[in-house]
Design an enzyme around this catalytic site. Sequence first.
Site, PDB file in Angstrom:
ATOM      1  N   ARG A 170     -41.767 -30.852  34.136  1.00 35.45           N
ATOM      2  CA  ARG A 170     -42.839 -31.690  33.593  1.00 35.45           C
ATOM      3  C   ARG A 170     -42.740 -33.080  34.222  1.00 35.45           C
ATOM      4  O   ARG A 170     -41.642 -33.583  34.468  1.00 35.45           O
ATOM      5  CB  ARG A 170     -42.721 -31.826  32.071  1.00 35.45           C
ATOM      6  N   HIS A 216     -50.206 -28.844  39.821  1.00 36.11           N
ATOM      7  CA  HIS A 216     -49.697 -28.071  38.679  1.00 36.11           C
ATOM      8  C   HIS A 216     -50.102 -26.594  38.793  1.00 36.11           C
ATOM      9  O   HIS A 216     -50.727 -26.035  37.899  1.00 36.11           O
ATOM     10  CB  HIS A 216     -50.192 -28.676  37.350  1.00 36.11           C
TER      11      HIS A 216
HETATM   12  P1  NAP Z   1     -36.508 -22.143  28.976  1.00 33.88           P
HETATM   13  O1  NAP Z   1     -36.193 -20.703  29.201  1.00 33.88           O
HETATM   14  O2  NAP Z   1     -36.556 -22.650  27.577  1.00 33.88           O
HETATM   15  O3  NAP Z   1     -35.420 -22.976  29.801  1.00 33.88           O
HETATM   16  C1  NAP Z   1     -35.264 -24.357  29.655  1.00 33.88           C
HETATM   17  C2  NAP Z   1     -33.917 -24.735  30.245  1.00 33.88           C
HETATM   18  O4  NAP Z   1     -33.767 -26.154  30.162  1.00 33.88           O
HETATM   19  C3  NAP Z   1     -32.754 -24.113  29.453  1.00 33.88           C
HETATM   20  O5  NAP Z   1     -31.735 -23.720  30.333  1.00 33.88           O
HETATM   21  C4  NAP Z   1     -32.259 -25.288  28.602  1.00 33.88           C
HETATM   22  O6  NAP Z   1     -30.886 -25.205  28.244  1.00 33.88           O
HETATM   23  C5  NAP Z   1     -32.499 -26.431  29.571  1.00 33.88           C
HETATM   24  N1  NAP Z   1     -32.550 -27.704  28.867  1.00 33.88           N
HETATM   25  C6  NAP Z   1     -33.427 -28.121  27.932  1.00 33.88           C
HETATM   26  N2  NAP Z   1     -33.099 -29.354  27.493  1.00 33.88           N
HETATM   27  C7  NAP Z   1     -31.983 -29.714  28.179  1.00 33.88           C
HETATM   28  C8  NAP Z   1     -31.161 -30.857  28.167  1.00 33.88           C
HETATM   29  N3  NAP Z   1     -31.402 -31.897  27.356  1.00 33.88           N
HETATM   30  N4  NAP Z   1     -30.085 -30.878  28.994  1.00 33.88           N
HETATM   31  C9  NAP Z   1     -29.805 -29.825  29.785  1.00 33.88           C
HETATM   32  N5  NAP Z   1     -30.555 -28.704  29.852  1.00 33.88           N
HETATM   33  C10 NAP Z   1     -31.632 -28.659  29.053  1.00 33.88           C
HETATM   34  O7  NAP Z   1     -37.877 -22.548  29.645  1.00 33.88           O
HETATM   35  P2  NAP Z   1     -38.568 -21.916  30.958  1.00 33.88           P
HETATM   36  O8  NAP Z   1     -39.402 -20.768  30.601  1.00 33.88           O
HETATM   37  O9  NAP Z   1     -37.515 -21.734  31.994  1.00 33.88           O
HETATM   38  O10 NAP Z   1     -39.559 -23.108  31.365  1.00 33.88           O
HETATM   39  C11 NAP Z   1     -39.050 -24.380  31.699  1.00 33.88           C
HETATM   40  C12 NAP Z   1     -40.177 -25.377  31.857  1.00 33.88           C
HETATM   41  O11 NAP Z   1     -40.890 -25.125  33.061  1.00 33.88           O
HETATM   42  C13 NAP Z   1     -41.274 -25.341  30.801  1.00 33.88           C
HETATM   43  O12 NAP Z   1     -40.869 -26.001  29.614  1.00 33.88           O
HETATM   44  C14 NAP Z   1     -42.407 -26.056  31.490  1.00 33.88           C
HETATM   45  O13 NAP Z   1     -42.316 -27.450  31.255  1.00 33.88           O
HETATM   46  C15 NAP Z   1     -42.144 -25.781  32.964  1.00 33.88           C
HETATM   47  N6  NAP Z   1     -43.174 -24.922  33.568  1.00 33.88           N
HETATM   48  C16 NAP Z   1     -43.920 -25.408  34.592  1.00 33.88           C
HETATM   49  C17 NAP Z   1     -44.862 -24.604  35.202  1.00 33.88           C
HETATM   50  C18 NAP Z   1     -45.660 -25.097  36.380  1.00 33.88           C
HETATM   51  O14 NAP Z   1     -46.617 -24.431  36.778  1.00 33.88           O
HETATM   52  N7  NAP Z   1     -45.305 -26.221  36.974  1.00 33.88           N
HETATM   53  C19 NAP Z   1     -45.065 -23.294  34.742  1.00 33.88           C
HETATM   54  C20 NAP Z   1     -44.291 -22.831  33.692  1.00 33.88           C
HETATM   55  C21 NAP Z   1     -43.346 -23.653  33.107  1.00 33.88           C
HETATM   56  P3  NAP Z   1     -30.342 -23.993  27.329  1.00 33.88           P
HETATM   57  O15 NAP Z   1     -30.394 -22.773  28.220  1.00 33.88           O
HETATM   58  O16 NAP Z   1     -28.961 -24.386  26.998  1.00 33.88           O
HETATM   59  O17 NAP Z   1     -31.272 -23.891  26.154  1.00 33.88           O
HETATM   60  C1  GLV Z   2     -47.204 -24.543  32.649  1.00 42.28           C
HETATM   61  O1  GLV Z   2     -46.945 -25.624  33.021  1.00 42.28           O
HETATM   62  C2  GLV Z   2     -46.566 -23.910  31.531  1.00 42.28           C
HETATM   63  O2  GLV Z   2     -45.803 -24.584  30.830  1.00 42.28           O
HETATM   64  O3  GLV Z   2     -46.832 -22.723  31.293  1.00 42.28           O
END
Ligand code: NAP
Ligand code: GLV
Length: 309
Positions: A224, A272
């Site tokens: 983000r 994005h």
């Molecule tokens: P997820 O499975 O919840 O993974 C989030 C990771 O971040 C986890 O490993 C978590 O640690 C870690 N984390 C959160 N807060 C932290 C902190 N304070 N310090 C250290 N590590 C921390 O989420 P995801 O599905 O991988 O998605 C991640 C993010 O990608 C989304 O929230 C979104 O913002 C972004 N995204 C972007 C796009 C795009 O098109 N650009 C698309 C989809 C998603 P733990 O494993 O210990 O909980």
């Molecule tokens: C896209 O940014 C998502 O969080 O799915």
Amino acid sequence: MAILVRAGAKALDSWRPLLETALPGRDFRFFPELGDPAAIDIALVWQPEPGLLSGLPKLELIVCLGAGVDAIIRDPSFPRHLPVVRLVDPYMTAAMSEYVVFQVLCLHRQGLVYSAQQRRSEWREHPQKNAGERPVGILGFGTLGQDAGKKLKALGFDVAGWSRSAKNVPCIPTYAGAAGLDAILARSEILVSLLPLTRDTDGLLNARTLARLPRGAAIVNVGRGGTLIEADLLAALDSGQLSAAVLDVFHTEPLPPDHPFWRHPRIVVTPHIAADTHPATAIAAVVEAIREFEAGLPLTNRIDLDRGY
Ligand code: NAP
Ligand code: GLV
């Protein structure tokens, strides 16, 4: 009871037939056609306008039509007692890994340098490392970060991951919590951020943390925009501390036309698009969340409101 669907106009056109086929006979309200707000008990939403959810008095379940829930929970009027389920879709995971692998390979193979040389008709070779000599750090080692990390590892990169809680991933060193942050930064010639935006990650990529990276490192921000202090990135590029940045997410989206990132020679901007929600596959996760909720089962991808993701 009714199900509210709030997504962008184009996405609604895709969601409408998929939902009506997967959940026949249900009363769907496609935003902005809400009807009686008191009839709605489930809301499927992407970036709802502030106040929309708190204006639904009988709401019981919120399903986010994306992976990141920050836009839902930052609304001060958001009903914090309600369960929120986020989207986890293997199609999205694969799309994100494609983007990350593509951008890391471009940075690793000095794509920006050679593109600039081509524009000047300049034939000049630069030393090139092998993937095994290129340490890549992934901040946010969850669903998306681990998949991208494993695919980069399969290409030979020296990958490490950082998360809030400790992880044990075969062949990939991991770091956790505030105590592990400096260590992963210090080893990452390419740093990928897949962090959710929370009160703990807000501004986490700043002058102090960027200075911990090896000199000449590059970053890829796909988590983000709010996790990166934009002025600190520009300063780090100007000073040579960073060599390049690939950015898919921004404080303000769409990125304003006069924003300096658009024209910076060492910043790659994408709008994005790293991993858009793909309704045709995401429908399975949405239906699963509704079925779990209605059967009184634990909700598989329920977010933890205190953690913020
Ligand atoms: P997820 O499975 O919840 O993974 C989030 C990771 O971040 C986890 O490993 C978590 O640690 C870690 N984390 C959160 N807060 C932290 C902190 N304070 N310090 C250290 N590590 C921390 O989420 P995801 O599905 O991988 O998605 C991640 C993010 O990608 C989304 O929230 C979104 O913002 C972004 N995204 C972007 C796009 C795009 O098109 N650009 C698309 C989809 C998603 P733990 O494993 O210990 O909980
Ligand atoms: C896209 O940014 C998502 O969080 O799915």
